[in-house]
Design a protein around this motif. Structure first.
Motif, PDB file in Angstrom:
ATOM      1  N   GLN A 147    -117.001  -5.791  -8.143  1.00  0.00           N
ATOM      2  CA  GLN A 147    -115.525  -5.755  -8.136  1.00  0.00           C
ATOM      3  C   GLN A 147    -115.032  -6.196  -9.511  1.00  0.00           C
TER       4      GLN A 147
ATOM      5  N   GLU B 165    -117.631  -8.798 -10.648  1.00  0.00           N
ATOM      6  CA  GLU B 165    -118.282  -9.807  -9.792  1.00  0.00           C
ATOM      7  C   GLU B 165    -119.288  -9.107  -8.876  1.00  0.00           C
TER       8      GLU B 165
ATOM      9  N   LEU C 117    -122.804  -9.144  -2.660  1.00  0.00           N
ATOM     10  CA  LEU C 117    -123.980  -8.599  -1.979  1.00  0.00           C
ATOM     11  C   LEU C 117    -123.597  -7.868  -0.694  1.00  0.00           C
ATOM     12  N   ARG C 118    -124.303  -6.756  -0.421  1.00  0.00           N
ATOM     13  CA  ARG C 118    -124.116  -6.023   0.832  1.00  0.00           C
ATOM     14  C   ARG C 118    -125.488  -5.795   1.469  1.00  0.00           C
TER      15      ARG C 118
ATOM     16  N   ASN D 293    -122.601 -14.961  -7.789  1.00  0.00           N
ATOM     17  CA  ASN D 293    -122.335 -16.151  -6.962  1.00  0.00           C
ATOM     18  C   ASN D 293    -123.628 -16.938  -6.714  1.00  0.00           C
TER      19      ASN D 293
ATOM     20  N   ASP E 201    -115.600 -21.505  -8.758  1.00  0.00           N
ATOM     21  CA  ASP E 201    -115.086 -20.500  -7.813  1.00  0.00           C
ATOM     22  C   ASP E 201    -114.293 -21.168  -6.700  1.00  0.00           C
ATOM     23  N   ASP E 202    -113.431 -20.391  -6.074  1.00  0.00           N
ATOM     24  CA  ASP E 202    -112.696 -20.822  -4.872  1.00  0.00           C
ATOM     25  C   ASP E 202    -111.975 -22.142  -5.087  1.00  0.00           C
TER      26      ASP E 202
ATOM     27  N   GLN F 279    -108.024 -16.998  -3.342  1.00  0.00           N
ATOM     28  CA  GLN F 279    -107.042 -15.949  -3.011  1.00  0.00           C
ATOM     29  C   GLN F 279    -105.990 -16.395  -2.007  1.00  0.00           C
TER      30      GLN F 279
ATOM     31  N   GLU G 218    -103.562  -8.147  -4.454  1.00  0.00           N
ATOM     32  CA  GLU G 218    -103.514  -6.887  -3.705  1.00  0.00           C
ATOM     33  C   GLU G 218    -102.291  -6.047  -4.072  1.00  0.00           C
TER      34      GLU G 218
ATOM     35  N   PHE H 188    -108.026  -6.292  -4.601  1.00  0.00           N
ATOM     36  CA  PHE H 188    -108.092  -4.924  -4.111  1.00  0.00           C
ATOM     37  C   PHE H 188    -107.138  -4.000  -4.854  1.00  0.00           C
TER      38      PHE H 188
ATOM     39  N   PRO I  22    -114.730  -4.060  -3.806  1.00  0.00           N
ATOM     40  CA  PRO I  22    -116.119  -4.076  -4.300  1.00  0.00           C
ATOM     41  C   PRO I  22    -116.798  -2.750  -3.962  1.00  0.00           C
TER      42      PRO I  22
ATOM     43  N   LYS J 237    -113.138  -8.749   6.475  1.00  0.00           N
ATOM     44  CA  LYS J 237    -113.994  -9.907   6.234  1.00  0.00           C
ATOM     45  C   LYS J 237    -113.601 -11.089   7.109  1.00  0.00           C
TER      46      LYS J 237
ATOM     47  N   ARG K 246    -121.568 -20.330   0.280  1.00  0.00           N
ATOM     48  CA  ARG K 246    -120.640 -19.824  -0.722  1.00  0.00           C
ATOM     49  C   ARG K 246    -119.391 -19.232  -0.108  1.00  0.00           C
ATOM     50  N   LEU K 247    -119.324 -19.244   1.221  1.00  0.00           N
ATOM     51  CA  LEU K 247    -118.157 -18.633   1.853  1.00  0.00           C
ATOM     52  C   LEU K 247    -117.121 -19.672   2.219  1.00  0.00           C
TER      53      LEU K 247
ATOM     54  N   LYS L 107    -114.199 -21.076   1.893  1.00  0.00           N
ATOM     55  CA  LYS L 107    -112.891 -20.959   1.256  1.00  0.00           C
ATOM     56  C   LYS L 107    -111.833 -20.581   2.283  1.00  0.00           C
TER      57      LYS L 107
END
Ligand SMILES: Nc1nc2c(ncn2[C@@H]2O[C@@H]3COP(=O)(O)O[C@H]4[C@@H](O)[C@H](n5cnc6c(=O)[nH]c(N)nc65)O[C@@H]4COP(=O)(O)O[C@H]3[C@H]2O)c(=O)[nH]1
Length: 862
Positions: free
Chosen positions: A597, A611, A614-615, A666, A728-729, A752, A788, A807, A812, A846, A853-854, A856
């Motif tokens: 992204q 950035e 991962l998927r 990340n 981050d965050d 965000q 956004e 976005f 991403p 999401k 790392r999530l 936030k």
């Protein structure tokens, strides 16, 4: 063949005597033979030679007398005289005849025989001459007769006498030889006797000496050794004695040696036994257990010091012979007996002794001590009793029992006591037809606190949590710690679910207040899962399991909240377990892909960075968002290998991008704590050829929670490579501005949620403003996440942010979409696009989970 020394003494003596006897007999036989020949010679002398000599002498006398009578006859003329003479001459002749006959019977040697024969002939001739001469006397021829007598008779007589002398000489000679021979024989016999005596004496001497040396001396030595043994000197007793003999003395020696060895063994055994006895006595005397022994007459045989000390007995009562009744009376008088009726107590004891039964009892003394008493009857009457002061032991047991049922850190009931209480509560519930709530709770991010601030802080925090929980619950409720930060509350008497939610909220509020743990300021929150009996289960295991599932849901849905158990949770947990199994294989099966992204530099209007996000291409579920699997990967320890793969792949991808565009990766706190991180980064840069300053690592505040030297040193080392570090965050976690000063970050990424709220909430705008101004003053970039709309972009630009991500520019997308993303971003900057990019296929909404790392969630700002 037997050696001489091995022959028995008896045999040796027999042999010796035999030899001596043989020699003596030989000598004796020889001597007897000599004596016999001596006897023979003597017999010859006495029986033959002496009579012969006598006969010859007789014949000589007869001859001489006959010659004399013959001469007289020649001269006389008297007739009477003549007649007398004739008579005498006849007698002489007769005697001569007798002698001749006797001599002839013992005739000697031929020479003698010859002489004798000559004599006989001459005698006969003489007789004949006389016979012719005598008649002439009566005649006139007297003179002729006289002449003839002188001329014939007398010479014949003389010749005969000569023969007799010769015969006598020969006889004498033979008798002398016989005497000499007898003398010699006697000498030989005498010598033999002396020799036999001497030999016998020598034999006896040798025998005596041998017996003295070989029998008496050893016997004396053995006797002496026996005496020494008796005196106790058993070490050097038989040193001088030969021990290789096999005779009676040898047997005596070996018997002695055997006796000595057995004596030594006995002495050693006795010594050992004595030592053992002393040790036992010492052990009994010094053992901490009171020991006493009484005989059948109930008199003391022995008691050790511990026994005397237990009951503070005076010395006089500890002597052997002391009466049991006196001892007991003393103990009662000394106030050591607890009961009310001492006489009855004594009677009972006495009856126990009479029954001669083993009794084990615990006796409580008035002074608080507890004695473990074992009364053991003895076979010959009497008894042995041990008195063991188990006061400390009992206290320890109580303590151990407490420890076994309580948590060592917080002193709350542990799993064991929790189960007992749960069963009690459920049983009570069943009786009263009520409800019981199980509140399962744990601390949000406790692991992070533990890992980053260290276990002492974690422990202090848990203690404080326990203290707060105890204050909240009612007395009949139970708070238990099941392990780690896992607590459970059994809430009794629940009428309505709201009773449980009230308590759950109380718990969350109480535990979310800041802590000072081991000198560190710590803020955590708690999540609670509630299951209610009997609706959600009727046994502790089921209720606990269901409460845990509700807890998991509470954590998954934002933490710091509570959830009730719902029947479909079980199915979801199952799904999560399947996801875990799939995740373990995902890396090996190359199911991961990095989406990128763009981040727009607001000053230049160009993309400055992508950035890496991962998927997971799940074979059946399609694209899985990191919000679903990153926290799981953290939990099961897979985040490290996955994170390493992301760093390497991102560097490889970025190496092909236009110059000046960085890639941001990340990092989860777990990755950051891994010692291999630095080498992984270096290896990824080397392998890809990407300059270090085109790599950016995004870390969250949780990495800095510990703020230890090791953390900072690792950051420094990565920074020294030229790699950019971004916070981050920012704003979602602990939000301590001091973290920004602890390390020279290159960038702050404002979460965000602030951007979203910026339109409506002033405080969010204030925060964005404060962060950008702080970033400016510290020389750090400030990135606004989650842009956004064009309005949001304008707002953050106005507030001083230097970078924007969201976005609006692009969602991403896979690496191959980089050119398209760059194109779209340019269009947005040019004002051609003002709407957020549409959701791509497979991308889901999401979920905001708060792990790894999530972390936030918007709720974290509260
Ligand atoms: N609603 C909204 N969302 C926006 C907007 N712009 C960006 N996002 C989303 O915000 C997340 C940004 O990443 P993050 O904060 O680092 O948050 C990341 C990051 O913490 C973590 N993550 C992703 N990839 C990795 C990884 O390789 N390693 C680690 N440790 N964590 C990763 O997963 C989180 C979620 O990633 P994504 O699901 O990709 O979600 C991404 C992204 O898709 C926007 O305008 N509106």
């Amino acid at each position: 063949m037997k050696r001489f020394k091995d022959i028995s003494v008896g045999s040796k003596l027999t042999l010796g005597f035999g030899l001596a006897l043989l020699c003596t007999v030989t000598v004796g036989v020889f001597g007897v033979a000599q004596l016999r020949s001596l006897n023979k010679v003597t017999s010859e002398i006495t029986g033959i030679w002496l009579p012969q000599v006598q006969i010859v002498d007789e014949m000589k006398r007869n001859l001489a007398e006959h010659q004399l009578y013959a001469t007289l006859r020649m001269r006389t003329e008297d007739s009477q005289q003549m007649a007398d003479i004739d008579k005498e001459m006849a007698r002489e002749s007769e005697e001569m005849l007798q002698d001749r006959r006797a001599y002839r019977r013992s005739a000697g040697s031929p020479a003698e025989q010859e002489l004798f024969d000559q004599f006989v002939n001459l005698w006969t001739a003489y007789q004949d001459s006389l016979s012719s001469i005598i008649p002439l006397l009566d005649t006139a021829e007297r003179t002729k007769a006289a002449n003839e007598f002188e001329a014939v008779s007398l010479p014949t007589v003389a010749a005969a006498a000569q023969r007799l002398d010769g015969l006598l000489a020969l006889t004498n000679q033979r008798s002398t030889a016989a005497a000499a021979m007898a003398d010699r024989t006697y000498t030989i016999a005498q010598r033999l006797v002396w020799a036999a005596i001497a030999f016998a004496a020598v034999c006896l001497g040798v025998l005596v000496a041998w017996i003295r040396h070989n029998v008496s001396k050893p016997i004396l030595a053995v006797s002496e050794a026996m005496h020494r043994l008796t005196r106790g000197e058993h070490r050097s007793t038989l040193v001088a004695l030969r021990k290789d003999r096999r005779d009676e003395v040898g047997i005596l020696f070996s018997a002695f040696s055997g006796y000595r060895a057995s004596l030594e063994r006995s002495i050693a055994l006795a010594r050992d036994a004595e030592l053992e006895r002393q040790n036992l006595a010492a052990a009994a005397a010094n053992m901490p257990v009171g020991l006493c022994m009484f005989d059948a007459g109930r008199r003391l045989v022995f008691c050790n010091q511990a026994y005397a000390d237990f009951y503070r007995l005076p010395e006089a009562l500890t002597h052997p012979g002391s009466r049991w009744a006196d001892l007991m009376r003393f103990r009662i008088a000394a106030g050591l007996y607890v009961g009310q009726d001492p006489d009855r107590y004594l009677e009972e004891l006495s009856a126990t002794i009479d029954r001669a039964e083993r009794v084990v009892s615990l006796v409580e003394l008035r002074d608080g001590r507890t004695i473990d008493l074992i009364h053991q009857p003895l076979p010959g009457g009497g008894w042995l009793a041990t008195h063991h002061d188990v006061t400390d032991l009992r206290r320890s047991e109580a303590r151990i029992s407490h420890m076994a049922r309580h948590d060592g850190l917080t002193d709350l009931p542990n799993r064991i006591l929790f189960r007992e209480r749960a069963e009690d509560a459920l049983a009570e519930m069943a009786r009263r037809d009520g409800k019981v709530a199980f509140l399962c709770l744990d601390l949000d991010h406790f692991k992070t606190v533990n890992d980053t601030l260290g276990h002492p802080v974690g422990d202090a925090l848990l203690k404080e949590v326990a203290a707060r929980l105890k204050q909240i619950v009612r007395e009949d409720d139970t708070v238990a710690r099941l392990g780690g930060d896992e607590f459970v509350i059994i809430q009794n008497g629940v009428d309505q679910p709201v009773d449980a939610t009230t308590l759950a909220q109380l718990v969350i509020d109480a535990l979310s207040a800041p802590y000072i743990a081991d000198g560190h300021g710590v803020t955590v929150s708690a999540s609670v899962g509630i299951s209610i009996a009997p609706d959600d289960g009727t046994n502790a295991d089921q209720l606990l399991k269901n409460g845990d599932m509700a807890l998991y849901r509470a954590k998954a849905e934002g933490r710091r909240t509570y959830r009730f158990f719902e029947p479909d949770m079980d199915a979801r947990m199952q799904a999560r377990r399947f996801l875990e199994l799939d995740l373990r294989d995902a890396l090996g099966r190359q199911q991961f892909e990095i989406y990128y992204q763009p981040l727009l530099n607001l000053e230049s209007g160009k993309v400055s960075c992508f950035e890496a996000l991962l998927r997971w291409h799940h074979p059946t579920r399609g694209i899985v968002s990191p919000s679903e699997f990153i926290s799981l990967a953290e939990e099961i320890g897979l985040i490290v290998p996955i994170g390493e793969w992301v760093i390497k792949q991102a560097c490889l991808d970025a190496a092909s991008w236009p110059e000046g565009i960085r890639v941001a990766v990340n990092l989860s706190p777990t990755q950051f704590r891994n010692a291999r991180l630095l080498s992984t980064i270096v290896a990824a840069l080397d392998a890809s050829g990407l300059p270090a300053n085109r790599l950016e690592l995004e870390i969250t505040e949780t990495v800095l929670l510990a703020n230890t030297q090791a953390t900072l040193a690792m950051l420094q080392q990565i920074h020294l490579l030229g790699v950019h570090i971004a916070m981050d965050d920012f704003g979602t976690g602990y939000s301590s501005l001091s973290y920004l000063r602890s390390f020279p970050f290159d960038k702050i990424k404002i979460d965000q949620s602030f951007v979203k709220d910026a339109e409506d909430i002033d405080s969010s705008v204030a925060i964005i403003r404060a962060v950008t101004s702080l970033g400016n003053s510290l020389g750090m970039q400030t990135t606004a996440e989650g842009i956004e709309t064009a309005e949001q972009l304008e707002r953050v630009r106005k507030e001083g942010c230097t970078e924007a991500q969201g976005f609006l520019f692009s969602r991403p997308l896979p690496a191959r979409e980089i050119p398209a993303m760059l194109e779209r971003t340019r269009a947005v900057v040019a004002g051609d696009i003002s709407e957020p990019a549409p959701e791509t296929t497979g991308e889901r909404k999401k979920e905001r989970v708060s792990a790894g790392r999530l972390d936030k969630s918007a709720s974290a700002r509260a």
